[in-house]
Design a protein around this motif. Structure first.
Motif, PDB file in Angstrom:
ATOM      1  N   UNK A   1       4.150   0.394   4.837  1.00  0.00           N
ATOM      2  CA  UNK A   1       3.592  -0.928   5.140  1.00  0.00           C
ATOM      3  C   UNK A   1       4.555  -2.067   4.797  1.00  0.00           C
ATOM      4  N   UNK A   2       4.714  -2.971   5.760  1.00  0.00           N
ATOM      5  CA  UNK A   2       5.465  -4.214   5.557  1.00  0.00           C
ATOM      6  C   UNK A   2       4.463  -5.327   5.284  1.00  0.00           C
ATOM      7  N   UNK A   3       4.779  -6.179   4.334  1.00  0.00           N
ATOM      8  CA  UNK A   3       3.830  -7.207   3.906  1.00  0.00           C
ATOM      9  C   UNK A   3       3.401  -8.132   5.045  1.00  0.00           C
ATOM     10  N   UNK A   4       4.307  -8.408   5.978  1.00  0.00           N
ATOM     11  CA  UNK A   4       3.985  -9.330   7.070  1.00  0.00           C
ATOM     12  C   UNK A   4       3.719  -8.596   8.391  1.00  0.00           C
ATOM     13  N   UNK A   5       3.437  -7.314   8.313  1.00  0.00           N
ATOM     14  CA  UNK A   5       3.251  -6.511   9.514  1.00  0.00           C
ATOM     15  C   UNK A   5       1.856  -6.620  10.111  1.00  0.00           C
ATOM     16  N   UNK A   6       1.735  -6.064  11.316  1.00  0.00           N
ATOM     17  CA  UNK A   6       0.447  -5.988  12.010  1.00  0.00           C
ATOM     18  C   UNK A   6       0.075  -4.511  12.114  1.00  0.00           C
ATOM     19  N   UNK A   7      -1.121  -4.175  11.611  1.00  0.00           N
ATOM     20  CA  UNK A   7      -1.538  -2.776  11.548  1.00  0.00           C
ATOM     21  C   UNK A   7      -2.904  -2.583  12.201  1.00  0.00           C
ATOM     22  N   UNK A   8      -3.150  -1.343  12.608  1.00  0.00           N
ATOM     23  CA  UNK A   8      -4.418  -1.004  13.245  1.00  0.00           C
ATOM     24  C   UNK A   8      -5.018   0.216  12.558  1.00  0.00           C
ATOM     25  N   UNK A   9      -6.281   0.104  12.179  1.00  0.00           N
ATOM     26  CA  UNK A   9      -7.059   1.231  11.683  1.00  0.00           C
ATOM     27  C   UNK A   9      -8.078   1.539  12.777  1.00  0.00           C
ATOM     28  N   UNK A  10      -7.856   2.611  13.519  1.00  0.00           N
ATOM     29  CA  UNK A  10      -8.695   2.843  14.699  1.00  0.00           C
ATOM     30  C   UNK A  10     -10.020   3.535  14.380  1.00  0.00           C
ATOM     31  N   UNK A  11     -10.217   3.911  13.112  1.00  0.00           N
ATOM     32  CA  UNK A  11     -11.467   4.561  12.702  1.00  0.00           C
ATOM     33  C   UNK A  11     -11.946   3.916  11.401  1.00  0.00           C
ATOM     34  N   UNK A  12     -12.504   2.720  11.517  1.00  0.00           N
ATOM     35  CA  UNK A  12     -12.818   1.897  10.350  1.00  0.00           C
ATOM     36  C   UNK A  12     -13.834   2.547   9.414  1.00  0.00           C
ATOM     37  N   UNK A  13     -14.972   2.977   9.932  1.00  0.00           N
ATOM     38  CA  UNK A  13     -15.994   3.633   9.107  1.00  0.00           C
ATOM     39  C   UNK A  13     -16.462   2.777   7.954  1.00  0.00           C
ATOM     40  N   UNK A  14     -16.301   3.301   6.734  1.00  0.00           N
ATOM     41  CA  UNK A  14     -16.688   2.545   5.542  1.00  0.00           C
ATOM     42  C   UNK A  14     -15.628   1.558   5.096  1.00  0.00           C
ATOM     43  N   UNK A  15     -14.477   1.584   5.744  1.00  0.00           N
ATOM     44  CA  UNK A  15     -13.431   0.611   5.458  1.00  0.00           C
ATOM     45  C   UNK A  15     -12.549   0.937   4.273  1.00  0.00           C
ATOM     46  N   UNK A  16     -12.607   2.161   3.771  1.00  0.00           N
ATOM     47  CA  UNK A  16     -11.808   2.520   2.597  1.00  0.00           C
ATOM     48  C   UNK A  16     -10.317   2.406   2.830  1.00  0.00           C
ATOM     49  N   UNK A  17      -9.839   2.953   3.940  1.00  0.00           N
ATOM     50  CA  UNK A  17      -8.412   2.847   4.249  1.00  0.00           C
ATOM     51  C   UNK A  17      -8.025   1.402   4.537  1.00  0.00           C
ATOM     52  N   UNK A  18      -8.883   0.682   5.255  1.00  0.00           N
ATOM     53  CA  UNK A  18      -8.577  -0.710   5.612  1.00  0.00           C
ATOM     54  C   UNK A  18      -8.478  -1.599   4.372  1.00  0.00           C
ATOM     55  N   UNK A  19      -9.374  -1.412   3.422  1.00  0.00           N
ATOM     56  CA  UNK A  19      -9.343  -2.237   2.208  1.00  0.00           C
ATOM     57  C   UNK A  19      -8.056  -2.020   1.422  1.00  0.00           C
ATOM     58  N   UNK A  20      -7.633  -0.767   1.354  1.00  0.00           N
ATOM     59  CA  UNK A  20      -6.397  -0.459   0.635  1.00  0.00           C
ATOM     60  C   UNK A  20      -5.191  -1.035   1.373  1.00  0.00           C
ATOM     61  N   UNK A  21      -5.220  -0.971   2.685  1.00  0.00           N
ATOM     62  CA  UNK A  21      -4.121  -1.498   3.485  1.00  0.00           C
ATOM     63  C   UNK A  21      -3.998  -3.011   3.313  1.00  0.00           C
TER      64      UNK A  21
END
Length: 304
Positions: free
Chosen positions: A22-42
């Protein structure tokens, strides 16, 4: 609102973050949000100019949306990745994460019909608006089509007998619930392997209901045009059918056949494989998160 902490425990959380580079100023996609665990960490790893776009078609997942100006939740299936990114003004991204598993919340909600543990209507729709559910498949599909999905998607040895049994049983009454289905097929279930057999049957139905393999292929094909050179594709799968598709696409840029070559015999591949072998959960995680036992994580990097 579901508690994101119990909605779904994210599998291989740190491994996924490391794989995305991960780059601090990058643009990322979580295509399977669900409970958002991965997204929150990202989001923790993004700076103020970073951006995260998440996808989930399940209306229950929308309740877990994150209140953060850097975050956007798209209530759509990830097969529509490219179109939705364009609508948001995003042409290229630095990383894409996909966790292909059914969420703990879906398994643990009896009314969703995903689990063999509860009696419930046979539903299994991820989006809950599709006209096709597990009941309609069991009660309306021709015998040869049932044979196909149980053999291909469930990898069931006696798929032909299973299909014939279901078609015969539904003549005397529709198969609408988990208990009714188990009763209909009980003489076909190998002794001592009841759980595995039922899980294979349910997997086959779920894949067909949600067109999971077709969706996965459509999604993967779009990643080549939205990832920047150097961008990472990180995908976690939970059964061999998905893993084979992911592995083949990362290695060859296609799902079948050999790698294409240019006039000079050089291989034409959109990705460089980062994980030569699938990454699996640590022994510590296997103890605390049972759902991680079948997870396989693969990582590839977009090349010029």
């Amino acid at each position: 609102m579901a508690n994101p902490e119990t909605y779904h425990v994210p599998v291989m959380l740190q491994e996924c973050m490391d794989a995305l580079a991960i780059k601090a100023d990058g643009v990322y996609v979580d295509v399977t949000f669900g409970g958002g665990g991965h997204s929150r960490e990202l989001l923790k790893k993004l700076g103020p100019n970073g951006r995260l776009i998440a996808f989930d078609q399940d209306p229950d997942a929308v309740n877990n949306a994150i209140d953060d100006p850097r975050f956007t939740l798209v209530h759509q299936n990830f097969r529509f990745l490219k179109n939705n990114l364009r609508l948001l003004g995003v042409k290229y991204v630095d990383g894409i994460l996909g966790d292909l598993g059914v969420s703990s919340h879906q398994f643990d909600s009896p009314e969703r019909g995903f689990s063999i543990r509860y009696d419930a209507d046979l539903d299994m729709r991820m989006d809950r608006v599709s006209e096709v559910d597990a009941r309609s498949i069991l009660n309306n599909y021709a015998e040869e089509d049932l044979h196909r999905i149980f053999g291909m998607y469930g990898e069931i040895q006696n798929a032909r007998s299973l299909a014939k049994t279901i078609v015969t049983a539904r003549l005397s009454g529709s198969i609408d619930t988990v208990v009714r289905l188990k009763e209909v097929i009980k003489r076909l279930v190998p002794k001592g392997k009841e759980h595995k057999y039922h899980a294979q049957v349910f997997q086959a139905l779920r894949i067909e209901v949600n067109q999971e393999l077709e969706v996965l292929q459509t999604f993967l094909e779009q990643t080549t045009s939205v990832l920047k050179p150097g961008g990472r594709l990180v995908v976690m799968s939970y059964h061999s059918l998905e893993d084979r598709l992911v592995k083949s696409f990362m290695q060859k840029g296609k799902f079948r056949g050999e790698v294409e070559k240019d006039f000079f015999g050089n291989e034409i591949k959109p990705f460089k494989v980062i994980s030569r072998k699938a990454i699996t959960a640590s022994s510590d995680e296997l103890v605390i998160n049972n759902r991680s036992r079948s997870a396989k994580l693969r990582v590839a990097e977009r090349v010029d």
